[in-house]
Design an enzyme around this catalytic site. Structure first.
Site, short mmCIF file in Angstrom:
data_model
loop_
_atom_site.label_atom_id
_atom_site.label_comp_id
_atom_site.label_asym_id
_atom_site.label_seq_id
_atom_site.Cartn_x
_atom_site.Cartn_y
_atom_site.Cartn_z
N HIS A 81 49.87 -80.74 -33.21
CA HIS A 81 50.93 -81.14 -33.91
C HIS A 81 52.19 -81.51 -33.42
O HIS A 81 52.77 -81.21 -33.45
CB HIS A 81 51.12 -79.21 -34.89
N ARG A 82 51.84 -81.96 -32.96
CA ARG A 82 52.86 -83.32 -32.24
C ARG A 82 53.37 -82.89 -30.89
O ARG A 82 54.54 -83.26 -30.55
CB ARG A 82 53.97 -84.01 -32.94
N LEU A 83 53.07 -81.46 -30.70
CA LEU A 83 54.43 -80.77 -29.71
C LEU A 83 53.74 -81.02 -27.90
O LEU A 83 52.66 -80.85 -27.53
CB LEU A 83 54.15 -79.23 -29.77
N HIS A 84 53.65 -82.42 -27.91
CA HIS A 84 52.84 -83.15 -26.69
C HIS A 84 53.48 -82.12 -25.25
O HIS A 84 54.81 -81.90 -24.85
CB HIS A 84 52.91 -84.66 -26.38
#
Ligand code: FMN
Ligand code: PLP
Length: 205
Positions: free
Chosen positions: A180-183
């Site tokens: 979810h783009r929570l890199h």
């Protein structure tokens, strides 16, 4: 002292150069080609950025080295500013490494040895190509290759206009894809390239 948690898992390291080496080794097993390709950014003296791919040829204890033509556009910008940045991106691993630093020429024995390791055709090509300058035709380039082949023989010396640049980083960031783009991101920084102490911070994605 960093205000964030210490790197762990695939980010765990006491030395960022060792971590780049480890990630590159993983990428070498999984990328379809050129795992050592880097997008090298420079800036003109007027501040206009420029970027192109080159191959990272050495990861030293404290620096990164690539090879090119000293009369190319990139070399002109590096020699004028003393600065560069690069990014490596591995699609197969969904990871990137970003580096910013100061640059110096590598035109000594390491450059001679690297040049000598290249194929004869590539060594002669380095003599023939006036990299980044206009070329009248493909035929003119091949005629130049034939000329230097006759002139330089089977063991050409390294051209004075061809050699390495050593990037001495002040910043190295490790990035890995998260759901979810929570890199995950960890940035290593030091005050200047001669400092041995790094500060590490986790960054927001
Ligand atoms: C994957 C890849 C690797 C490359 N590696 C190098 C390299 O190591 N050295 C180099 O001089 N050019 C390399 N090139 C060519 C450069 O991208 C560029 O065209 C050339 O160096 C001229 O750049 P400049 O005009 O900005 O100086 C590579 C290109 C690609 C696509
Ligand atoms: C013009 C040029 N010089 C140098 C290199 C560095 O690679 P090698 O020394 O393996 O030829 C490349 C790689 O693509 C290149 O295109």
């Amino acid at each position: 002292m960093s205000q964030t948690e210490a790197p762990s898992g695939k980010f765990a390291a006491t030395d960022p150069f060792a971590l780049v080496r480890d990630w590159l080794a993983e990428a070498t097993a999984s990328e379809i080609n050129d795992p050592n390709a880097i997008a090298l950014a420079t800036v003109s003296p007027e501040g206009l950025p420029n970027v192109r791919m080159v191959l990272l040829k050495d990861i030293e204890d404290d620096a990164f080295v690539f090879y090119t033509n000293y009369e190319s556009a990139k070399a002109g910008e590096i020699l004028a500013t003393g600065k560069a940045a690069f990014v490596m991106h591995w699609k197969s691993l969904r990871r990137q490494v970003r580096v910013r630093g100061l640059v110096e020429k590598e035109d000594g024995p390491a450059a001679d040895a690297y040049y000598a390791s290249r194929s004869l055709a590539s060594r002669l090509g380095a003599w023939a190509s006036k990299q980044s300058r206009p070329l009248k035709s493909r035929g003119a380039l091949m005629a130049e290759v034939a000329k230097v082949t006759a002139l330089k023989g089977p063991n050409p010396p390294r051209p004075p206009h061809w050699g390495g640049f050593r990037i001495r980083p002040v910043e190295i960031e490790f990035w890995a894809d998260g759901a979810h783009r929570l890199h995950d991101r960890f940035r290593w920084t030091r005050a200047d390239p001669s400092a041995t102490e790094w500060e590490v911070a986790r960054l927001n994605p």
